[in-house]
Design a protein around this motif. Structure first.
Motif, PDB file in Angstrom:
ATOM      1  N   SER A   1       0.825  -1.209   0.000  1.00 44.79           N
ATOM      2  CA  SER A   1       0.000   0.000   0.000  1.00 44.79           C
ATOM      3  C   SER A   1       0.857   1.256   0.000  1.00 44.79           C
ATOM      4  N   SER A   2       2.013   1.222   0.662  1.00 43.09           N
ATOM      5  CA  SER A   2       2.887   2.403   0.725  1.00 43.09           C
ATOM      6  C   SER A   2       3.390   2.800  -0.656  1.00 43.09           C
ATOM      7  N   VAL A   3       3.859   1.831  -1.426  1.00 44.22           N
ATOM      8  CA  VAL A   3       4.386   2.180  -2.746  1.00 44.22           C
ATOM      9  C   VAL A   3       3.259   2.542  -3.711  1.00 44.22           C
ATOM     10  N   LEU A   4       2.065   1.968  -3.515  1.00 44.77           N
ATOM     11  CA  LEU A   4       0.924   2.365  -4.342  1.00 44.77           C
ATOM     12  C   LEU A   4       0.550   3.817  -4.079  1.00 44.77           C
ATOM     13  N   ILE A   5       0.522   4.199  -2.812  1.00 43.97           N
ATOM     14  CA  ILE A   5       0.159   5.578  -2.460  1.00 43.97           C
ATOM     15  C   ILE A   5       1.276   6.534  -2.865  1.00 43.97           C
ATOM     16  N   ALA A   6       2.536   6.123  -2.719  1.00 43.50           N
ATOM     17  CA  ALA A   6       3.646   6.947  -3.202  1.00 43.50           C
ATOM     18  C   ALA A   6       3.507   7.177  -4.705  1.00 43.50           C
ATOM     19  N   GLY A   7       3.065   6.153  -5.425  1.00 38.74           N
ATOM     20  CA  GLY A   7       2.849   6.295  -6.860  1.00 38.74           C
ATOM     21  C   GLY A   7       1.751   7.283  -7.188  1.00 38.74           C
ATOM     22  N   VAL A   8       0.721   7.347  -6.339  1.00 33.33           N
ATOM     23  CA  VAL A   8      -0.351   8.331  -6.549  1.00 33.33           C
ATOM     24  C   VAL A   8       0.225   9.732  -6.460  1.00 33.33           C
ATOM     25  N   ASN A   9       1.077   9.986  -5.460  1.00 31.63           N
ATOM     26  CA  ASN A   9       1.700  11.298  -5.328  1.00 31.63           C
ATOM     27  C   ASN A   9       2.548  11.630  -6.550  1.00 31.63           C
TER      28      ASN A   9
ATOM     29  N   LEU B   1      -5.649  32.928 -12.038  1.00 30.17           N
ATOM     30  CA  LEU B   1      -5.688  33.930 -10.970  1.00 30.17           C
ATOM     31  C   LEU B   1      -4.344  34.506 -10.546  1.00 30.17           C
ATOM     32  N   LEU B   2      -3.263  33.758 -10.694  1.00 29.21           N
ATOM     33  CA  LEU B   2      -2.031  34.151 -10.020  1.00 29.21           C
ATOM     34  C   LEU B   2      -1.036  34.826 -10.959  1.00 29.21           C
ATOM     35  N   PRO B   3      -0.424  35.942 -10.502  1.00 32.73           N
ATOM     36  CA  PRO B   3       0.627  36.603 -11.282  1.00 32.73           C
ATOM     37  C   PRO B   3       1.972  35.920 -11.055  1.00 32.73           C
ATOM     38  N   ASN B   4       2.948  36.261 -11.880  1.00 32.75           N
ATOM     39  CA  ASN B   4       4.294  35.703 -11.714  1.00 32.75           C
ATOM     40  C   ASN B   4       4.856  36.069 -10.347  1.00 32.75           C
ATOM     41  N   GLY B   5       5.675  35.216  -9.825  1.00 35.14           N
ATOM     42  CA  GLY B   5       6.167  35.378  -8.457  1.00 35.14           C
ATOM     43  C   GLY B   5       5.271  34.618  -7.515  1.00 35.14           C
ATOM     44  N   VAL B   6       4.025  35.053  -7.402  1.00 38.69           N
ATOM     45  CA  VAL B   6       3.046  34.290  -6.621  1.00 38.69           C
ATOM     46  C   VAL B   6       2.809  32.940  -7.289  1.00 38.69           C
ATOM     47  N   LEU B   7       2.855  32.963  -8.624  1.00 36.85           N
ATOM     48  CA  LEU B   7       2.702  31.723  -9.378  1.00 36.85           C
ATOM     49  C   LEU B   7       3.829  30.750  -9.035  1.00 36.85           C
ATOM     50  N   GLY B   8       5.048  31.269  -8.916  1.00 33.68           N
ATOM     51  CA  GLY B   8       6.178  30.429  -8.545  1.00 33.68           C
ATOM     52  C   GLY B   8       6.008  29.825  -7.169  1.00 33.68           C
ATOM     53  N   ILE B   9       5.460  30.617  -6.229  1.00 29.26           N
ATOM     54  CA  ILE B   9       5.204  30.109  -4.880  1.00 29.26           C
ATOM     55  C   ILE B   9       4.143  29.009  -4.927  1.00 29.26           C
ATOM     56  N   ALA B  10       3.115  29.212  -5.755  1.00 31.16           N
ATOM     57  CA  ALA B  10       2.042  28.215  -5.850  1.00 31.16           C
ATOM     58  C   ALA B  10       2.555  26.892  -6.422  1.00 31.16           C
ATOM     59  N   VAL B  11       3.353  26.972  -7.491  1.00 26.13           N
ATOM     60  CA  VAL B  11       3.921  25.757  -8.067  1.00 26.13           C
ATOM     61  C   VAL B  11       4.836  25.072  -7.058  1.00 26.13           C
ATOM     62  N   THR B  12       5.636  25.882  -6.351  1.00 23.60           N
ATOM     63  CA  THR B  12       6.517  25.334  -5.316  1.00 23.60           C
ATOM     64  C   THR B  12       5.697  24.680  -4.210  1.00 23.60           C
ATOM     65  N   GLY B  13       4.564  25.296  -3.859  1.00 18.38           N
ATOM     66  CA  GLY B  13       3.695  24.727  -2.832  1.00 18.38           C
ATOM     67  C   GLY B  13       3.147  23.375  -3.234  1.00 18.38           C
ATOM     68  N   LEU B  14       2.732  23.252  -4.487  1.00 13.73           N
ATOM     69  CA  LEU B  14       2.245  21.962  -4.962  1.00 13.73           C
ATOM     70  C   LEU B  14       3.367  20.924  -4.976  1.00 13.73           C
ATOM     71  N   LEU B  15       4.554  21.349  -5.393  1.00 13.90           N
ATOM     72  CA  LEU B  15       5.678  20.434  -5.391  1.00 13.90           C
ATOM     73  C   LEU B  15       6.026  20.018  -3.965  1.00 13.90           C
ATOM     74  N   ALA B  16       5.950  20.977  -3.033  1.00 17.00           N
ATOM     75  CA  ALA B  16       6.191  20.668  -1.623  1.00 17.00           C
ATOM     76  C   ALA B  16       5.169  19.667  -1.114  1.00 17.00           C
ATOM     77  N   ALA B  17       3.917  19.833  -1.527  1.00 15.54           N
ATOM     78  CA  ALA B  17       2.862  18.910  -1.098  1.00 15.54           C
ATOM     79  C   ALA B  17       3.128  17.515  -1.619  1.00 15.54           C
ATOM     80  N   PHE B  18       3.524  17.428  -2.873  1.00 17.01           N
ATOM     81  CA  PHE B  18       3.870  16.120  -3.433  1.00 17.01           C
ATOM     82  C   PHE B  18       5.016  15.472  -2.664  1.00 17.01           C
ATOM     83  N   MET B  19       6.059  16.259  -2.417  1.00 15.87           N
ATOM     84  CA  MET B  19       7.236  15.703  -1.766  1.00 15.87           C
ATOM     85  C   MET B  19       6.926  15.274  -0.335  1.00 15.87           C
ATOM     86  N   ALA B  20       6.071  16.032   0.359  1.00 23.02           N
ATOM     87  CA  ALA B  20       5.686  15.656   1.723  1.00 23.02           C
ATOM     88  C   ALA B  20       4.932  14.337   1.721  1.00 23.02           C
ATOM     89  N   GLY B  21       3.968  14.210   0.814  1.00 23.83           N
ATOM     90  CA  GLY B  21       3.181  12.988   0.767  1.00 23.83           C
ATOM     91  C   GLY B  21       4.002  11.778   0.362  1.00 23.83           C
TER      92      GLY B  21
END
Length: 556
Positions: free
Chosen positions: A138-146, A335-355
């Motif tokens: 189950s761990s590697v299956l869920i890691a694959g989802v991320n 919705l997001l301008p550049n700069g904030v857009l970079g933070i948002a993409v980084t946030g999603l990447l951070a979420a993936f890496m955490a999971g």
């Protein structure tokens, strides 16, 4: 997918990529800093049981706040409306409190290194090996989802090919866990928690402003989806219809009890964070501290899904168009301008890496300690198992890359995750809860209860639901039913097997069954741990009351 990528492509520039690059540098820096504290296998797998409660508490909630949580719960918000809040206020908080107040004293006091190892002490090697294999799968299956979730986001938003996104993000997770072990994963999860919020809060605020505030959002959705779409309980009477395809009984029993308790109390990817705490008091407070931010996560995850539905009314309507999983990317694009857009993409990447990090770090612990060291290579020196853990980390990431494509068959990845939880976590919870509260439960009962519960959930889902033998309106409704079936079948089998087999001697159950204690459970609080605001009972019941109060605006 190429059409989807073009439709969601973000106007990123050098500033956005600079923010992303800085984040990668910091992540690796934390890994190298944590490396200095890794001298033994206990340091690598459980941070030497040395971390303070506020660190493990934030890591606990961040480990769950992965890309699958953000994309999946936003997708649920767009597909099911306010019914999605059940996954938090009834489907998380009570179970997190139960884990902190009732189960952590047994986990931490027995000094086990993993959830399956607890089953070894309580039920013996058969249940231990079976649960270890189930959890590893189950761990590697869920890691694959991320991995899959992040690949489709980076392809859609930045134009990266899926294989490039998988390799780049997987490499960084592999690097910092291999270098610094669990400490690296946990400290990165604390950083990632704040990066994720920095991405989601502006997205929610700007999105609400665009649709006319909360009043504008509710007016639009009431007009297009009816009054019940923004209520949590309307239409959940038995025999009534609602977007979720579930009634109050399946919500309370299937989600609120069976699935929720099965996930939060037995999922080692979460429990491992609490086991790394510096003492028993900190271990008990870990899920309780995590419960408070968890209560408010719907405001920055579910609400954006609702906003996306107003801004893109075709979301999920066409098989070839934008899917519910695209709710967050749609808002980022519009919705997001550049700069904030970079933070948002980084946030999603951070979420993936955490999971993914949570699942990989728990996979390497279970495989190394509960399968390799327990059954294949016994009695080696500690340095051997430390090296094995690092190798297994790389193997887990590679397998996760392979399983990423299984998730591609689900338009809502949260449906896929909940299906996995009903298969693997619920039967494990049955075994734990009965074995923990009934001394008579035998070793054979643990094994057959776990096996029969898992099989029953799979039969219900793949045969009765998928073959149309039982009419269930949605995948999520089917998951709730599968969870109830797994719990009932597993419990009945355990009771029957227990009554016809010999129980374990009572003296061998100290610290493993409710009402007994082990020497580790007698640990005195550290200085300051007995302060009133750190009392586990106050934190736990405070979280339950606050979650109940949050239902009020969504109940009428």
């Amino acid at each position: 997918m190429i059409t989807l990528a073009e439709g969601l492509r973000l106007p990123t520039n050098g500033l956005d990529y600079t923010i992303l690059a800085l984040y990668f540098i910091v992540v690796l820096g934390i890994g190298f800093a944590a490396k200095r504290s890794v001298r033994t296998s206990l340091d690598f797998f459980l941070s030497g049981r040395s971390l303070p409660a506020w660190v493990t508490g934030l890591a606990f909630v961040a480990a769950n706040l992965g890309a699958t949580e953000i994309l999946g719960m936003a997708a649920n918000g767009a597909q099911y409306g306010a019914y999605t809040v059940h996954w938090y206020w009834i489907g998380a908080i009570p179970a997190m409190v139960f884990l902190g107040l009732v189960m952590m004293p047994f986990y931490y006091g027995s000094k086990v290194r993993s959830v399956p190892e607890f089953l070894l002490h309580r039920f013996g090697p058969s249940s231990h090996l079976l649960s270890s294999i189930i959890f590893a799968v189950s761990s590697v299956l869920i890691a694959g989802v991320n991995l899959y979730a992040m690949a489709i986001v980076l392809q859609a938003l930045l134009g990266w090919p899926q294989w490039v996104a998988i390799v780049v993000a997987g490499f960084f997770v592999l690097a910092y866990i291999t270098i610094g072990g669990l400490s690296s994963a946990i400290y990165n999860e604390v950083l990632q928690f704040f990066v994720i919020l920095a991405a989601l809060i502006p997205l929610t605020v700007v999105g609400l402003k665009r649709v006319g505030g909360w009043d504008g959002l509710t007016h639009s959705l009431n007009s297009s989806h009816g009054d019940a779409f923004l209520t949590a309980w309307k239409g959940t009477g038995i025999g009534e219809g609602n977007p979720l395809g579930a009634n109050w009984l399946t919500i309370v029993l299937g989600l609120g009890f069976v699935m929720s308790f099965g996930y939060w109390t037995t999922n080692f990817a979460e429990v491992q964070r609490a086991l790394s705490a510096k003492n028993l008091s900190a271990a008990k407070r870990t899920p309780l501290i995590a419960a408070f931010p968890k209560i408010f996560i719907p405001m920055v995850v579910v609400v954006p899904g609702l906003i996306a539905l107003v801004m893109e009314p075709t979301l999920g309507k066409s098989k070839d168009g934008l899917q519910y999983n695209d709710a967050i990317p749609v808002l980022m694009r519009d919705l997001l301008p550049n700069g904030v857009l970079g933070i948002a993409v980084t946030g999603l990447l951070a979420a993936f890496m955490a999971g993914m990090a949570a699942n990989v770090s728990s996979f390497n612990t279970v495989f190394t300690n509960d399968i390799w060291a327990a059954y294949l290579k016994k009695g080696r020196e500690d340095a051997y198992y430390l090296k094995t853990g690092r190798v297994v980390t790389a193997v887990g990431v590679l397998i996760g890359m392979g399983t990423a494509f299984i998730a591609s068959s689900f338009s809502n990845i949260m449906n896929y995750l909940q299906t996995l939880f009903s298969f693997f976590n619920v039967p494990l919870f049955v075994v734990f809860i009965i074995g923990m509260f009934w001394k008579r439960t035998s070793a054979a009962a643990g094994f057959w209860g776990l096996l029969s519960g898992t099989a029953a959930a799979m039969v219900n889902y793949f045969w009765f639901y998928k073959q149309g033998i039982i009419a269930i309106p949605s995948d999520q409704g089917a998951n709730f039913v599968s969870s109830i079936v797994a719990f009932v079948v597993g419990a009945l089998v355990m009771v029957v097997v227990t009554l016809v087999t010999k129980p374990r001697p009572a003296e061998s159950l100290a610290g493993l069954v409710y009402g007994t204690r082990s020497p580790g459970m007698e640990e005195l609080p550290a200085e300051g741990d007995d302060a009133w605001y750190r009392r586990p009972a106050l934190l736990g019941w405070g979280a339950v009351v606050l979650a109940a109060l949050c239902y009020i605006p969504f109940s009428f």
